[in-house]
Motif scaffolding. Structure first.
Motif, mmCIF file in Angstrom:
data_model
loop_
_atom_site.group_PDB
_atom_site.id
_atom_site.type_symbol
_atom_site.label_atom_id
_atom_site.label_comp_id
_atom_site.label_asym_id
_atom_site.label_seq_id
_atom_site.Cartn_x
_atom_site.Cartn_y
_atom_site.Cartn_z
ATOM 1 N N UNK A 125 -45.102 -6.442 -0.872
ATOM 2 C CA UNK A 125 -44.221 -6.754 -2.006
ATOM 3 C C UNK A 125 -44.688 -6.107 -3.300
ATOM 4 N N UNK A 126 -43.739 -5.837 -4.159
ATOM 5 C CA UNK A 126 -44.004 -5.208 -5.452
ATOM 6 C C UNK A 126 -43.111 -5.900 -6.486
ATOM 7 N N UNK A 127 -43.704 -6.315 -7.595
ATOM 8 C CA UNK A 127 -42.903 -6.941 -8.661
ATOM 9 C C UNK A 127 -43.241 -6.312 -10.004
ATOM 10 N N UNK A 128 -42.222 -5.963 -10.736
ATOM 11 C CA UNK A 128 -42.374 -5.415 -12.085
ATOM 12 C C UNK A 128 -41.778 -6.427 -13.048
ATOM 13 N N UNK A 157 -36.552 -12.340 -26.899
ATOM 14 C CA UNK A 157 -35.932 -13.488 -26.234
ATOM 15 C C UNK A 157 -35.531 -13.215 -24.785
ATOM 16 N N UNK A 158 -35.836 -12.064 -24.288
ATOM 17 C CA UNK A 158 -35.360 -11.694 -22.941
ATOM 18 C C UNK A 158 -36.478 -11.063 -22.115
ATOM 19 N N UNK A 159 -36.594 -11.574 -20.891
ATOM 20 C CA UNK A 159 -37.610 -11.082 -19.979
ATOM 21 C C UNK A 159 -36.941 -10.860 -18.612
ATOM 22 N N UNK A 160 -37.359 -9.824 -17.891
ATOM 23 C CA UNK A 160 -36.749 -9.552 -16.581
ATOM 24 C C UNK A 160 -37.836 -9.214 -15.567
ATOM 25 N N UNK A 161 -37.510 -9.373 -14.307
ATOM 26 C CA UNK A 161 -38.459 -9.021 -13.237
ATOM 27 C C UNK A 161 -37.686 -8.422 -12.072
ATOM 28 N N UNK A 162 -38.210 -7.322 -11.581
ATOM 29 C CA UNK A 162 -37.604 -6.662 -10.425
ATOM 30 C C UNK A 162 -38.602 -6.747 -9.273
ATOM 31 N N UNK A 163 -38.154 -7.275 -8.132
ATOM 32 C CA UNK A 163 -39.059 -7.428 -6.980
ATOM 33 C C UNK A 163 -38.472 -6.746 -5.763
ATOM 34 N N UNK A 215 -40.505 -19.730 -18.491
ATOM 35 C CA UNK A 215 -41.155 -19.289 -17.253
ATOM 36 C C UNK A 215 -40.129 -19.255 -16.124
ATOM 37 N N UNK A 216 -40.235 -18.236 -15.267
ATOM 38 C CA UNK A 216 -39.325 -18.172 -14.118
ATOM 39 C C UNK A 216 -39.534 -19.398 -13.226
ATOM 40 N N UNK A 217 -40.787 -19.758 -12.983
ATOM 41 C CA UNK A 217 -41.110 -20.945 -12.184
ATOM 42 C C UNK A 217 -42.218 -21.703 -12.896
ATOM 43 N N UNK A 218 -41.890 -22.829 -13.500
ATOM 44 C CA UNK A 218 -42.896 -23.560 -14.290
ATOM 45 C C UNK A 218 -43.945 -24.219 -13.401
ATOM 46 N N UNK A 219 -43.505 -24.771 -12.264
ATOM 47 C CA UNK A 219 -44.408 -25.549 -11.421
ATOM 48 C C UNK A 219 -44.486 -24.918 -10.034
ATOM 49 N N UNK A 220 -45.583 -24.238 -9.722
ATOM 50 C CA UNK A 220 -45.674 -23.496 -8.451
ATOM 51 C C UNK A 220 -45.463 -24.366 -7.221
ATOM 52 N N UNK A 221 -45.948 -25.602 -7.247
ATOM 53 C CA UNK A 221 -45.831 -26.439 -6.050
ATOM 54 C C UNK A 221 -44.359 -26.762 -5.755
ATOM 55 N N UNK A 222 -43.562 -26.959 -6.811
ATOM 56 C CA UNK A 222 -42.149 -27.281 -6.624
ATOM 57 C C UNK A 222 -41.344 -26.036 -6.266
ATOM 58 N N UNK A 257 -39.117 -11.013 -1.592
ATOM 59 C CA UNK A 257 -38.765 -10.803 -3.003
ATOM 60 C C UNK A 257 -38.422 -12.125 -3.691
ATOM 61 N N UNK A 258 -39.161 -13.185 -3.355
ATOM 62 C CA UNK A 258 -38.890 -14.488 -3.977
ATOM 63 C C UNK A 258 -39.560 -14.631 -5.344
ATOM 64 N N UNK A 259 -40.303 -13.621 -5.759
ATOM 65 C CA UNK A 259 -41.044 -13.761 -7.016
ATOM 66 C C UNK A 259 -42.470 -14.197 -6.704
ATOM 67 N N UNK A 260 -43.057 -14.971 -7.610
ATOM 68 C CA UNK A 260 -44.481 -15.284 -7.476
ATOM 69 C C UNK A 260 -44.827 -16.308 -6.422
ATOM 70 N N UNK A 261 -43.834 -17.016 -5.898
ATOM 71 C CA UNK A 261 -44.187 -18.142 -5.033
ATOM 72 C C UNK A 261 -43.772 -17.933 -3.582
ATOM 73 N N UNK A 262 -43.369 -16.734 -3.225
ATOM 74 C CA UNK A 262 -42.953 -16.497 -1.840
ATOM 75 C C UNK A 262 -44.144 -16.185 -0.961
ATOM 76 N N UNK A 263 -43.853 -15.675 0.217
ATOM 77 C CA UNK A 263 -44.967 -15.214 1.032
ATOM 78 C C UNK A 263 -44.978 -15.710 2.451
#
Lengths: 394, 71
Positions: free
Chosen positions: A175-178, A185-191, B36-43, B60-66
């Motif tokens: 996996x790769x995330x940017x 006021x704006x933030x984005x992420x591409x995974x 934050x995209x996900x405030x609480x990792x456990x949830x 591609x779930x973001x920080x909490x996938x895997x």
């Protein structure tokens, strides 16, 4: 490229230019990577729907050692009871338990965060181990973060009631995330993530249905048979925006495709609204739509009709719609443990599953049934998902 | 070839010399926990597990996938 070709291409001048380029890349102003917050989360989770109840605890502890190391541990349990529609049609209700342990470590080296993780999952008929490694780097003046993650999993698959059955499966994920700050006021992420599976990938208990004129109902069952490899790619874009007043709007879109012919996309919109200093309200809408696997059929024409065959509803064409509501309450200081930052959280998700080509064969159990094989109504159901947890920071 | 390499390097070179377009003193909105995209990792991790167990899409779930290592 042959070694001789490479040697002739890499002249001293080209090599010098390449090294200069590498130095330029290394000069990127990486900075301010930080360790995750030290905290303890105690979660009770519950999923109830489609005839199945799954609930249990999950405890996550994260503690830092000095300024550069963070350790985490998670204990998670799924207690499963009931009978889903697949089980109801071909077997009897059951109960089982899955326990999962995870350990993780993060190490901050200058401006880079290195992480390793290990997860062990154990249930009666399924054991799984996963090892992961990731590296994350901030650069472009703190506005960008690039994270790369790999994980390797090994599963041992069994079948209750059949001691002679033993199979294996392996999983690899890349996996790769940017992450990018776009405006104040704006933030984005591409995974993007690629997953590669190999081995025994079907559920050893599930069956497919085929037309059988020799029986009264008009159909019979035989075991599923899946390919032994599966490769998938997923691409997701997320963005979060701070509204003109103190509230946030998060949007997410993901697209997915795999070598089994499954394609899917999901969209999510989440609104977060603080109410006074101690209360946070959240609402969420999510939709997931999937086109099923090439070898899926609700009713095959005859026994062993195709090389591979499945009637797992998760491999069919369907849509899931979710409505989520939640509240976070920050406890007063004299009610808090270890620090004055403790929260109690309650989140509820209502998920509606609507299948296009997976039939509810339970109609045949009714004495008044007049429908023939293949004429059954499509299956649909709804689930309640609860997350109740207490978080404390220290 | 040289032109291609140079054009590929340009964004990187530009990145080295770029002044951040969002200055540190302008980041108070981004520092708010609600951003934050996900405030609480456990949830968040649990919801990803729920989705992955009931939907075929994964990754591609973001920080909490895997991957949950379960069937």
């Amino acid at each position: 490229m042959a070694v001789t070709e490479l040697r002739s291409y890499l002249t001293p001048a080209r090599l010098r230019n390449l090294l200069t380029g590498l130095l330029v890349v290394l000069c990127l102003p990486a900075q301010a990577a930080v360790l995750p917050e030290e905290r303890v989360d105690s979660l009770y989770h519950s999923y109830d729907g489609g005839g199945v109840t799954i609930d249990g605890p999950s405890i996550l502890v994260r503690k830092n050692i000095g300024e550069t190391v963070s350790l985490s541990a998670n204990y998670y349990v799924d207690m499963i009871s009931g009978a889903s529609i697949d089980v109801e049609a071909t077997a009897s209700a059951y109960s089982e338990e899955r326990k999962e342990y995870s350990l993780g470590a993060d190490y901050l080296v200058d401006k880079t965060r290195l992480s390793v993780g290990y997860t062990n999952s154990n249930e009666d008929d399924y054991q799984a181990e996963t090892t992961s490694f990731s590296v994350s780097q901030d650069f472009f003046g703190d506005l960008s973060t690039l994270s790369m993650r790999v994980s390797f999993g090994n599963d041992d698959v069994g079948r209750n009631g059949d001691e002679n059955f033993a199979a294996e499966a392996t999983h690899r994920r890349y996996g790769l995330t940017w992450n990018q700050v776009l405006t104040p006021k704006l933030m984005a992420a591409l995974s993007i993530e690629t997953v590669s599976d190999e081995g025994f990938l079907n559920n050893p208990y599930r069956s497919v249905r085929y037309l059988d004129p020799t029986v009264e109902k008009g159909f019979s069952y035989e075991p599923e048979l899946y390919p032994t490899t599966r490769n998938s790619d997923a691409l997701a874009l997320r963005a979060i925006y701070r509204l003109p007043y103190r509230a946030a709007l998060k949007g997410e879109a993901r697209t997915y495709a795999d070598s089994w012919g499954i394609s899917a996309r999901n969209f999510e919109l989440r609104y977060t609204h603080p109410l006074r200093e101690s209360l946070l309200l959240e609402a969420k809408l999510r939709q997931y739509q999937q086109n099923g696997a090439d070898f899926y059929s609700d009713l095959f024409d005859y026994s062993e009709a195709t090389n591979f065959r499945a009637r797992d509803k998760e491999l069919s064409d369907y849509t899931t719609s979710t409505l989520g509501l939640g509240v976070t309450y920050r406890l007063p200081g004299n009610w808090s443990l270890l620090s004055d930052r403790n929260t109690i959280n309650l989140y509820w998700d209502y998920m509606m599953f609507d299948y296009d080509n997976f039939s509810d064969v339970r109609v045949h159990e009714r004495e008044t049934n007049t429908l023939g094989a293949g004429e059954e109504p499509s299956y649909k159901f709804a689930s309640n998902v609860i997350r109740l947890y207490w978080s404390l920071w220290f | 070839m040289k032109k291609i390499i140079l054009s590929l390097m340009l964004p990187v070179l530009a990145g080295c010399s770029t002044t951040p377009w969002v200055a540190p003193y302008e980041r108070h909105y981004l520092a708010d926990p609600i951003m934050q995209f996900d405030r609480d990792p456990v949830a968040a991790g649990y919801m990803n597990h729920v989705y992955e167990a009931r939907e075929s899409a994964r990754g591609a779930e973001g920080g909490t996938g895997g991957g949950c290592g379960c069937n």
